[in-house]
Design a protein around this motif. Structure first.
Motif, PDB file in Angstrom:
ATOM      1  N   ILE A   1       4.483 -18.221 -32.082  1.00 16.05           N
ATOM      2  CA  ILE A   1       2.832 -18.052 -31.669  1.00 16.05           C
ATOM      3  C   ILE A   1       2.835 -17.750 -30.219  1.00 16.05           C
ATOM      4  N   ASN A   2       1.825 -16.840 -29.838  1.00 22.92           N
ATOM      5  CA  ASN A   2       1.406 -16.473 -28.341  1.00 22.92           C
ATOM      6  C   ASN A   2       0.446 -17.578 -28.147  1.00 22.92           C
ATOM      7  N   VAL A   3       0.625 -18.206 -26.856  1.00 23.43           N
ATOM      8  CA  VAL A   3      -0.413 -18.979 -26.258  1.00 23.43           C
ATOM      9  C   VAL A   3      -1.128 -18.357 -25.274  1.00 23.43           C
ATOM     10  N   PRO A   4      -2.334 -18.551 -25.313  1.00 20.26           N
ATOM     11  CA  PRO A   4      -3.143 -17.950 -23.814  1.00 20.26           C
ATOM     12  C   PRO A   4      -2.571 -18.957 -22.889  1.00 20.26           C
ATOM     13  N   SER A   5      -2.864 -18.306 -21.612  1.00 19.06           N
ATOM     14  CA  SER A   5      -2.428 -19.137 -20.324  1.00 19.06           C
ATOM     15  C   SER A   5      -3.456 -20.137 -20.161  1.00 19.06           C
ATOM     16  N   ASN A   6      -4.577 -20.361 -20.584  1.00 13.68           N
ATOM     17  CA  ASN A   6      -5.425 -21.251 -20.268  1.00 13.68           C
ATOM     18  C   ASN A   6      -5.640 -22.329 -21.485  1.00 13.68           C
ATOM     19  N   ALA A   7      -4.603 -22.283 -22.507  1.00 11.65           N
ATOM     20  CA  ALA A   7      -4.435 -23.251 -23.445  1.00 11.65           C
ATOM     21  C   ALA A   7      -3.557 -24.354 -23.109  1.00 11.65           C
ATOM     22  N   VAL A   8      -3.899 -25.559 -23.649  1.00 11.54           N
ATOM     23  CA  VAL A   8      -3.005 -26.811 -23.386  1.00 11.54           C
ATOM     24  C   VAL A   8      -2.956 -27.375 -24.765  1.00 11.54           C
ATOM     25  N   VAL A   9      -1.645 -27.649 -24.927  1.00 15.46           N
ATOM     26  CA  VAL A   9      -1.535 -28.791 -26.342  1.00 15.46           C
ATOM     27  C   VAL A   9      -1.634 -29.980 -25.989  1.00 15.46           C
ATOM     28  N   VAL A  10      -2.483 -30.635 -26.634  1.00 16.24           N
ATOM     29  CA  VAL A  10      -2.894 -31.913 -26.086  1.00 16.24           C
ATOM     30  C   VAL A  10      -1.649 -32.905 -26.413  1.00 16.24           C
TER      31      VAL A  10
ATOM     32  N   ASP B   1     -18.773 -18.582 -42.180  1.00 14.88           N
ATOM     33  CA  ASP B   1     -17.574 -18.165 -42.834  1.00 14.88           C
ATOM     34  C   ASP B   1     -16.969 -16.880 -42.077  1.00 14.88           C
ATOM     35  N   TYR B   2     -15.812 -17.443 -41.371  1.00 19.26           N
ATOM     36  CA  TYR B   2     -15.536 -16.254 -40.631  1.00 19.26           C
ATOM     37  C   TYR B   2     -14.502 -15.275 -41.144  1.00 19.26           C
ATOM     38  N   LYS B   3     -14.000 -15.742 -42.326  1.00 17.62           N
ATOM     39  CA  LYS B   3     -13.109 -14.795 -43.115  1.00 17.62           C
ATOM     40  C   LYS B   3     -14.173 -13.861 -43.740  1.00 17.62           C
ATOM     41  N   ALA B   4     -15.429 -14.300 -44.156  1.00 20.13           N
ATOM     42  CA  ALA B   4     -16.240 -13.160 -44.519  1.00 20.13           C
ATOM     43  C   ALA B   4     -16.655 -12.122 -43.288  1.00 20.13           C
TER      44      ALA B   4
ATOM     45  N   PHE C   1      -8.464 -12.846 -33.279  1.00 22.59           N
ATOM     46  CA  PHE C   1      -8.702 -14.031 -34.194  1.00 22.59           C
ATOM     47  C   PHE C   1      -8.026 -13.794 -35.400  1.00 22.59           C
ATOM     48  N   ILE C   2      -7.844 -12.575 -35.928  1.00 17.41           N
ATOM     49  CA  ILE C   2      -6.628 -12.425 -37.020  1.00 17.41           C
ATOM     50  C   ILE C   2      -5.251 -13.177 -36.592  1.00 17.41           C
ATOM     51  N   GLU C   3      -4.829 -12.694 -35.525  1.00 17.50           N
ATOM     52  CA  GLU C   3      -3.660 -13.460 -35.323  1.00 17.50           C
ATOM     53  C   GLU C   3      -3.541 -14.809 -35.413  1.00 17.50           C
ATOM     54  N   TYR C   4      -4.439 -15.468 -35.056  1.00 18.20           N
ATOM     55  CA  TYR C   4      -4.419 -17.194 -35.226  1.00 18.20           C
ATOM     56  C   TYR C   4      -4.996 -17.683 -36.384  1.00 18.20           C
ATOM     57  N   ILE C   5      -5.861 -16.931 -37.120  1.00 13.37           N
ATOM     58  CA  ILE C   5      -6.717 -17.643 -38.399  1.00 13.37           C
ATOM     59  C   ILE C   5      -5.829 -17.898 -39.436  1.00 13.37           C
ATOM     60  N   LYS C   6      -4.761 -17.204 -39.365  1.00 14.90           N
ATOM     61  CA  LYS C   6      -3.738 -17.489 -40.568  1.00 14.90           C
ATOM     62  C   LYS C   6      -2.886 -18.826 -40.493  1.00 14.90           C
ATOM     63  N   GLU C   7      -2.929 -19.451 -39.188  1.00 10.96           N
ATOM     64  CA  GLU C   7      -1.962 -20.491 -38.975  1.00 10.96           C
ATOM     65  C   GLU C   7      -2.595 -21.691 -39.848  1.00 10.96           C
TER      66      GLU C   7
ATOM     67  N   TYR D   1      -7.892 -21.574 -34.730  1.00  7.67           N
ATOM     68  CA  TYR D   1      -9.411 -21.289 -33.962  1.00  7.67           C
ATOM     69  C   TYR D   1      -9.091 -21.072 -32.635  1.00  7.67           C
ATOM     70  N   ILE D   2      -7.695 -20.466 -32.180  1.00  4.26           N
ATOM     71  CA  ILE D   2      -7.659 -20.196 -30.757  1.00  4.26           C
ATOM     72  C   ILE D   2      -8.296 -18.785 -30.581  1.00  4.26           C
ATOM     73  N   GLY D   3      -8.388 -17.996 -31.474  1.00  9.24           N
ATOM     74  CA  GLY D   3      -9.172 -16.712 -31.361  1.00  9.24           C
ATOM     75  C   GLY D   3     -10.639 -16.838 -31.386  1.00  9.24           C
ATOM     76  N   LEU D   4     -11.228 -18.126 -32.112  1.00 10.52           N
ATOM     77  CA  LEU D   4     -12.442 -18.275 -31.971  1.00 10.52           C
ATOM     78  C   LEU D   4     -12.929 -18.876 -30.634  1.00 10.52           C
ATOM     79  N   ALA D   5     -12.146 -19.655 -29.924  1.00 10.18           N
ATOM     80  CA  ALA D   5     -12.252 -20.061 -28.716  1.00 10.18           C
ATOM     81  C   ALA D   5     -12.330 -18.987 -27.790  1.00 10.18           C
ATOM     82  N   LYS D   6     -11.241 -18.035 -27.802  1.00  9.72           N
ATOM     83  CA  LYS D   6     -11.229 -16.919 -26.922  1.00  9.72           C
ATOM     84  C   LYS D   6     -12.789 -15.980 -26.831  1.00  9.72           C
TER      85      LYS D   6
END
Length: 428
Positions: A46-55, A257-260, A300-306, A14-19
């Protein structure tokens, strides 16, 4: 660094959705910092946005506690249980004055600065699910649900730096470590239901309950909010009183339904089952959301498959809900010290296999299964009723009533721990 900060929590898919959420915020206001906290583990490619933090990298929890939380909780429960910990981490490490949590499926139609100005009115800012008396069968359905899920929607939460807020976060953290399930028998609904206590713990001048129709527009309040356009701006009207209008600030696209959506289909699952086509005016918001979605469609497409890491054992087999709850019951009762419940070579997994506690690997096509099963449900219910009448005649009224209460108790997965090992028992 700005004084104010907004953040969301999501899996890597859901990184793409967050973007998209981030895009909607910065469209109107750049004077806020925005973070994406990832409650997942990342693949090397995986490409991680600069403002993303892995908890996990923040070392808020020990390795053992992290494994326990990520295994016993499903993805929604896990992400929400992290919320107070991240609030605290941001307050202590980034020194922000005001923090807002936002679900990744939110979208802004106005400046987020409206929220931060409102937060001057209290230490904690909340939005109720709805604010008018239910007046029809649709709204009454939501009223029944809210009694289970909580008065306030925790897709949004605003906190202002203060000693009392830190005290609340400590209280919230302790509860969510073990009580963040979606489980009506335990009166739990993730992190959200706990907010019902805020009117008890905070004085009226400390508690900012925002009853603005333009905040947190969502399926559970469409019955009271009508979307119209005035002078090129989106406005929400009270469906029962057109004289009450507010600017649309942000909407919550829950159940989309984001795939739809990738195929330009608008399907919002938790609307259709209740009031399909009744409130067509909300489609105006969907249209603008889709425009924002299309701006970040590729990312969104880049991340949703993960895949979500903690949905699988180390051998790639799916972790099932029953497994999570059985594990929870083992830990609570202190029966075993399971160092890594995800380990497919560990004793926990092996015991589940031995007891055949897995859904068969070959599952029929879901649509075919539903069609084939639907026609036989009434027949199965008829047979079940016959059997239950026989039980009733055998036991008599009093014992039958006791049996029903027992059935209710065992509908909770944790109490089926005896299936895992016969000498184990639980009464959670």
């Amino acid at each position: 660094m700005n004084k104010n900060c907004a953040f969301t929590i999501c899996t890597k898919s859901y990184i793409g959705l967050a973007k998209i959420l981030e895009f909607s915020i910065y469209k109107y206001d750049a004077n806020v910092d925005f973070y994406i906290f990832i409650a997942d583990e990342l693949n090397k490619n995986i490409n991680v946005p600069s403002n993303a933090v892995v908890v996990k990298s923040l070392n808020i929890f020990s390795e053992n506690v992290w494994k326990e939380l990520s295994f016993k909780y499903d993805v929604t429960e896990f992400c929400t249980c992290l919320k107070p910990f991240i609030f605290e981490w941001l307050f202590k490490n980034k020194m922000y004055e005001k923090l807002t949590y936002l679900d990744p499926d939110l979208f802004f139609f106005n400046s987020i600065d409206i929220i931060y100005k409102s937060m001057d009115n209290g230490l904690i800012t909340l939005t109720p699910h709805f604010i008018t008396f239910p007046g029809n069968s649709i709204s009454n359905l939501f009223e029944d649900e809210i009694r289970y899920t909580g008065l306030y929607n925790l897709g949004f939460l605003g906190l202002k730096r203060s000693t009392k807020v830190f005290q609340m976060l400590n209280w919230w953290k302790k509860n969510l470590i073990s009580k963040c399930f979606v489980e009506p028998t335990m009166f739990q609904f993730t992190d959200q239901k706990w907010m019902d206590f805020m009117s008890v713990y905070f004085d009226s001048h400390e508690l900012n309950i925002v009853k603005d129709l333009g905040w947190n527009i969502a399926p559970w309040n469409y019955f009271e909010r009508k979307i119209v356009k005035h002078d090129a701006c989106w406005v929400v009207e009270d469906r029962h009183n057109e004289n009450i209008t507010c600017d649309v600030v942000f909407a919550h696209f829950s159940g989309f339904d984001y795939k739809a959506l990738l195929n330009n289909q608008i399907i919002q699952k938790n609307i259709h089952k209740r009031h399909d086509g009744v409130f067509d005016d909300v489609n105006n918001l969907f249209t603008e959301y889709i425009d924002g979605f299309n701006n970040y469609k590729e990312i969104f497409i880049e991340y949703i498959k993960e895949n979500y890491t903690y949905d699988y054992y180390s051998n790639g087999r799916k972790v099932e809900k029953m497994h999570r709850r059985i594990y929870h019951s083992i830990i609570v009762n202190g029966y075993e010290n399971i160092l890594d419940p995800f380990d497919s070579k560990g004793s926990f997994y092996i015991q589940l296999v031995n007891k055949k506690m897995f859904t068969p690997k070959v599952v029929p096509n879901q649509n075919d299964y539903v069609c084939n099963t639907a026609g036989s449900i009434s027949r199965k219910l008829a047979v079940f009723k016959i059997l239950m009448r026989m039980v009733y005649k055998t036991l008599g009224y009093n014992r039958y009533e006791m049996l029903l209460r027992l059935f209710f108790r065992f509908s909770k997965y944790e109490n089926n721990i005896f299936l895992y090992k016969k000498n184990y028992s639980s009464w959670l």
